[in-house]
Design a protein around this motif. Structure first.
Motif, short mmCIF file in Angstrom:
data_model
loop_
_atom_site.label_atom_id
_atom_site.label_comp_id
_atom_site.label_asym_id
_atom_site.label_seq_id
_atom_site.Cartn_x
_atom_site.Cartn_y
_atom_site.Cartn_z
N THR A 288 4.83 1.02 0.77
CA THR A 288 4.36 0.68 2.10
C THR A 288 4.89 1.66 3.15
OG1 THR A 288 4.47 -1.03 3.86
CG2 THR A 288 6.28 -0.96 2.28
N GLU B 53 -2.52 -2.39 7.57
CA GLU B 53 -1.71 -1.18 7.64
C GLU B 53 -0.36 -1.31 6.92
OE1 GLU B 53 -1.29 -3.34 11.68
OE2 GLU B 53 -2.85 -2.91 10.20
N TRP B 54 0.04 -2.54 6.59
CA TRP B 54 1.26 -2.71 5.82
C TRP B 54 1.07 -2.34 4.35
CZ3 TRP B 54 3.41 -8.14 7.69
CH2 TRP B 54 3.70 -8.06 9.07
N GLU B 55 -0.18 -2.39 3.88
CA GLU B 55 -0.53 -2.05 2.50
C GLU B 55 0.12 -2.99 1.48
OE1 GLU B 55 0.09 2.13 1.87
OE2 GLU B 55 -1.34 2.70 3.45
#
Length: 431
Positions: free
Chosen positions: A203, A274-276
């Motif tokens: 991440t 967006e943290w994945e």
């Protein structure tokens, strides 16, 4: 009294986690002959959040464990708390007793580092050695050693059972506490029990300097379910990954019906893209473990056997941390054992060994009692809702909560918050 001629060591330590490795290090540093038995081979995993509070860091400093960034650590500056529509950042307090930073490191390398540190101090480390039971003195019933056998990487038997003998044995074998259970030390069902699940993700958040805590865990869809007593966490490891997990607690050892892996999956489904935190970026499975809390097994010493770490239920009811207390237990146990083995009589030895439980209860008993009360309160969903919605925006209250929940306060002196917490801990019965 020292080891007899037929003994294999002065002390046998079962389990090379923080409590066991810490005890082995301190005993070896005191000049004792130490045999440290670990059923797995390093590196090996352990279900944990991988985050260390300043209290745990102070124990590593005492041991002389290298904690530089180049040694594989990432420092964190405090706790970011999210819940009830609020997001606040609480720096670790500036104290004389503890450093003003925490650390994080994956347990696959953390435990190995501690075990190697104990070996460098002189402890004999035997990996892939599964302890199968105690060796008892036929006359007194005292624990005078252990039976063990070699195992392969899958835990299957790989050789004949052997006996190892020592005047003192430490069970630091974790939540199962098989050695302690085999001599009749059953867990207390009136003490809190936690459950935690976690995994790792590659991440962009891997170098976040804050430990992050999410206080709103719903046992169903938000708004149509109950708010659970617990929190989700994101602990950055600085190596491209983060440890992401959640934990919940019950005031008793009764099993809950919550599917924690499903709860975790639903939390991840709502995480920002967006943290994945997605399957393609996940590293390893979601794994879970029980967290025994508040001294849920005892006595901590009797008849030649000491309990340290999870085997004695030394996890904090406030925050689910066990590493700091396991390291502390190893240090205190080693001091009691070192003193005991110099005494000239059995009675003197037993008096010295009994100081282990006395010291642990004096230091942590009142605090754990407060923790049990805390768990009973937050078990009520309406209380959790009020705390997250109205408590988080109040800086003084949150300063109090951070010091209380992380056990990072000056036990003597300090500011008003420190004195209040210390006073409460002293007044609470160390049951």
């Amino acid at each position: 009294m020292t080891a007899a001629a037929h003994d294999d060591a002065d002390v046998i330590v079962v389990g090379a986690g923080p409590a066991g490795a810490g005890a082995a290090y301190w005993c070896a540093s005191a000049g004792l002959d130490v045999l440290l038995l670990e059923k797995s081979a390093f590196p090996r995993d352990k279900i944990c959040g991988d985050g260390l509070t300043p209290r745990a860091v102070s124990e590593l400093v005492r041991m002389g464990v290298p904690i530089r960034e180049q040694d594989g650590w990432i420092r964190n500056v405090g706790l970011r708390v999210i819940g009830g529509g609020h997001r606040i950042e609480l720096p670790w307090p500036e104290l004389s007793s503890y450093p003003s930073y925490g650390l994080a490191r994956a347990r696959t390398t953390f435990d190995q580092t501690l075990a190697e540190h104990a070996r460098a101090a002189g402890a004999k480390l035997s990996e892939r050695t599964s302890v199968t039971g105690p060796v008892l003195d036929e006359r007194t019933g005292r624990v005078v050693g252990v039976r063990a056998r070699p195992v392969d990487d899958a835990g299957r038997r790989a050789g004949d059972e052997v006996e190892y003998r020592a005047p003192v044995v430490i069970d630091a074998g974790g939540v199962s506490a098989r050695l302690a259970t085999s001599v009749g030390r059953v867990k207390r069902d009136d003490r809190p029990m936690g459950v935690a699940v976690r995994t790792y993700f590659r991440t962009p958040r891997h170098d976040d300097p804050w430990m992050e805590s999410h206080l709103e865990l719903w046992d169903g869809e938000p708004g149509r379910s109950h708010l659970m007593p617990g929190y989700g966490w994101i602990f950055s490891l600085g190596d491209g990954t983060a440890n992401v997990g959640l934990g919940s607690v019950s005031s008793t050892a009764a099993a809950t019906k919550v599917d924690y892996k499903d709860l975790f999956a639903r939390w991840m489904a709502h995480a920002p893209a967006e943290w994945e935190f997605t399957p393609e970026h996940q590293v390893g499975p979601v794994r879970g473990a029980a967290l025994p809390m508040g001294f849920n097994r005892g006595p901590m010493y009797a008849d030649g056997l000491l309990l340290a770490g999870d085997s004695a239920g030394m996890v904090s009811p406030f925050n689910g941390e066990g590493i700091a207390y396991g390291l502390q237990a190893g240090r205190v146990a080693a001091d009691a054992i070192s003193q005991a083995l110099t005494r000239g009589s059995a009675a003197g030895r037993e008096r010295a060994l009994a100081t282990y439980q006395q010291r642990m209860r004096e230091d942590l008993g009142g605090y754990y009692t407060l923790g049990r009360l805390f768990v009973r309160i937050i078990e009520h969903p309406q209380v959790m809702r009020l705390c997250t919605r109205y408590g988080l925006p109040r800086p003084l209250l949150m300063k109090f909560v951070l010091k209380l929940l992380s056990d990072c306060y000056e036990p003597r002196g300090g500011d008003t918050v420190d004195r209040v917490i210390a006073g409460l801990a002293r007044m609470a019965p160390a049951a």
